[in-house]
Scaffold this motif. Structure first.
Motif, short mmCIF file in Angstrom:
data_model
loop_
_atom_site.label_atom_id
_atom_site.label_comp_id
_atom_site.label_asym_id
_atom_site.label_seq_id
_atom_site.Cartn_x
_atom_site.Cartn_y
_atom_site.Cartn_z
N ASP A 43 0.82 -1.05 0.05
CA ASP A 43 0.12 -0.14 0.27
C ASP A 43 0.58 1.39 0.34
OD1 ASP A 43 -2.37 -1.92 0.36
OD2 ASP A 43 -1.83 -1.64 2.15
N ASP A 49 1.82 -7.57 9.58
CA ASP A 49 0.54 -8.11 8.90
C ASP A 49 -0.65 -8.37 9.39
OD1 ASP A 49 -0.90 -9.79 7.20
OD2 ASP A 49 0.87 -10.91 6.39
N ALA A 64 -3.74 -9.17 8.28
CA ALA A 64 -4.62 -10.12 8.20
C ALA A 64 -4.00 -11.15 8.23
CB ALA A 64 -4.51 -9.97 6.80
N HIS A 107 -5.53 -0.55 8.81
CA HIS A 107 -6.31 -1.44 9.56
C HIS A 107 -7.26 -1.76 9.76
CE1 HIS A 107 -5.35 0.67 12.97
NE2 HIS A 107 -6.47 -0.02 13.11
N ARG A 146 -9.56 -2.25 8.36
CA ARG A 146 -9.87 -1.94 7.12
C ARG A 146 -9.51 -3.48 6.69
NH1 ARG A 146 -12.94 2.00 3.11
NH2 ARG A 146 -11.49 0.77 1.40
N ARG A 147 -7.98 -4.16 6.97
CA ARG A 147 -7.34 -4.91 6.63
C ARG A 147 -7.80 -6.17 7.44
NH1 ARG A 147 -3.19 -1.70 5.91
NH2 ARG A 147 -2.22 -1.86 8.34
N ARG A 148 -8.01 -5.44 8.76
CA ARG A 148 -8.25 -6.46 10.12
C ARG A 148 -9.70 -6.92 9.22
NH1 ARG A 148 -6.57 -3.75 15.38
NH2 ARG A 148 -3.99 -4.13 14.68
N SER A 208 -9.75 -9.33 6.88
CA SER A 208 -9.32 -10.89 6.62
C SER A 208 -10.29 -11.59 7.22
CB SER A 208 -8.45 -10.52 7.46
OG SER A 208 -7.81 -11.81 7.39
#
Length: 356
Positions: free
Chosen positions: A171, A184, A186, A215, A217-219, A222
């Motif tokens: 990103d 990381d 995810a 972060h 949004r990534r969590r 995932s």
């Protein structure tokens, strides 16, 4: 010659700060007259003083606040701005540990840390512009990356070296003066979902932090991906502002639904402790009736009753790594993208198989 004095090939030329010479040229007076006027010294008329001050304001000139900056040696200070509601930081252990690690690294180079809390990103960007104009900082540590984040582009325009904490390499914008350090999220979320699924949980709720943070949004992504992979259809996320109050409110809401979760994952220790209190007041036994997981471990998680299952990492070391990465930039090294150690899920008595 420092990295700020000699931009790397291909890097956009940093915006130039207005100088006393610029003010003198615009106002039609000598540089000494500008100095007298801006420093409230005798030697110029009031009319000249007023004209000089108006021109300085029009050009966006700011006085340097550090003696070292006057000699061109830099401010010997690194900046960190946190754009979150101040009430969410009362017992926020993650940032206390992060700043502790940052300060430990900076102290070895006799550098100061200038820290400020604001309500939003627009205010944060305004502070960056002011610090740049006043030569307050030599570089910045940037936290809480956002989706479509305006800050990296602004810092590249100003020519301020920076490290964005929590932004994966995938990103990261390709700015020569901006490095990143991240873990990381995810993979960490996948480890939590896999653990709870292995215990037998099929209804899992994620009480997250601010929805605009990258972060978060990534969590969430995932969580949804792992739920789909495992065939879980009753997995949801609820956003909060990280505060105890919103954590408690969100927990009450999901527990009061027609099919409440058997496990809840919280995005920090404060949210998790608020959720534990709500479970107790609702007459639920943890973990027999409800399993709880905290994203960031802390003394709160370890001393709770029961102790909370949590993701464990050395947050102070994370801060030291971020600060060291910025120091490399200030020393003239190229931008780098550093992946930190993956947090480890540590099971404790707050999780168990759900009731039959």
């Amino acid at each position: 010659m420092s990295a700020m004095d000699s931009p790397e090939p291909g890097r956009r030329k940093p915006a130039r700060r207005p100088t006393m010479k610029d003010i003198a040229r615009r106002a039609g007076v000598s540089e000494s007259a500008v100095s007298f006027a801006l420093n409230d010294r005798p030697g110029v008329s009031e009319a000249t003083r007023d004209r000089v001050r108006r021109v300085a304001e029009q050009l966006g000139w700011r006085a340097s606040t550090a003696a070292r900056a006057l000699s061109g040696e830099g401010a010997a200070t690194v900046g960190l701005v946190l754009a979150r509601p101040a009430r969410t930081l009362e017992v926020e252990s993650f940032f206390l540990q992060l700043v502790s690690g940052i300060q430990e690294s900076l102290a070895q180079r006799h550098l100061g840390l200038l820290f400020q809390v604001v309500e939003g990103v627009e205010e944060e960007c305004a502070i960056y512009r002011r610090w740049w104009a006043e030569r307050r900082v030599d570089g910045l540590l940037v936290v809480d990356p956002r989706h479509d984040d305006p800050r990296p582009g602004l810092l590249d325009e100003l020519g301020l070296p920076a490290v964005v904490i929590g932004m994966p390499a995938a990103d990261s914008p390709s700015y020569p003066g901006i490095s990143t350090v991240w873990a990381d999220d995810a993979a960490a979320m996948a480890s939590i979902v896999g653990y709870l699924h292995g215990l037998g949980h099929r209804r899992i709720t994620h009480i997250s932090g601010l929805p605009g943070l990258a972060h978060t949004r990534r969590r969430v992504a995932s969580l949804q991906a792992e739920a789909a992979r495992l065939g879980l259809t009753e997995v949801t996320s609820v956003a909060t502002d990280y505060s105890e109050a919103e954590g408690a409110e969100a927990t009450r809401k999901v527990l009061g639904g027609p099919r409440p979760p058997t496990a809840i994952v919280y995005d920090n220790d404060i949210l998790a402790m608020a959720g534990l209190a709500v479970a107790v007041e609702s007459g639920l036994a943890v973990p027999r009736d409800l399993s709880l997981v905290a994203w960031d471990d802390s003394v709160l998680c370890r001393t709770a009753h029961p102790p909370l299952t949590a993701l464990v990492r050395d947050t102070a070391a994370y801060g030291r790594r971020a600060a060291d990465t910025l120091l490399h930039l200030l020393d003239g090294a190229p931008a780098t993208h550093v992946e930190d150690t993956l947090p480890t899920l540590t099971p404790r008595p707050s999780t168990s198989p759900p009731r039959p």
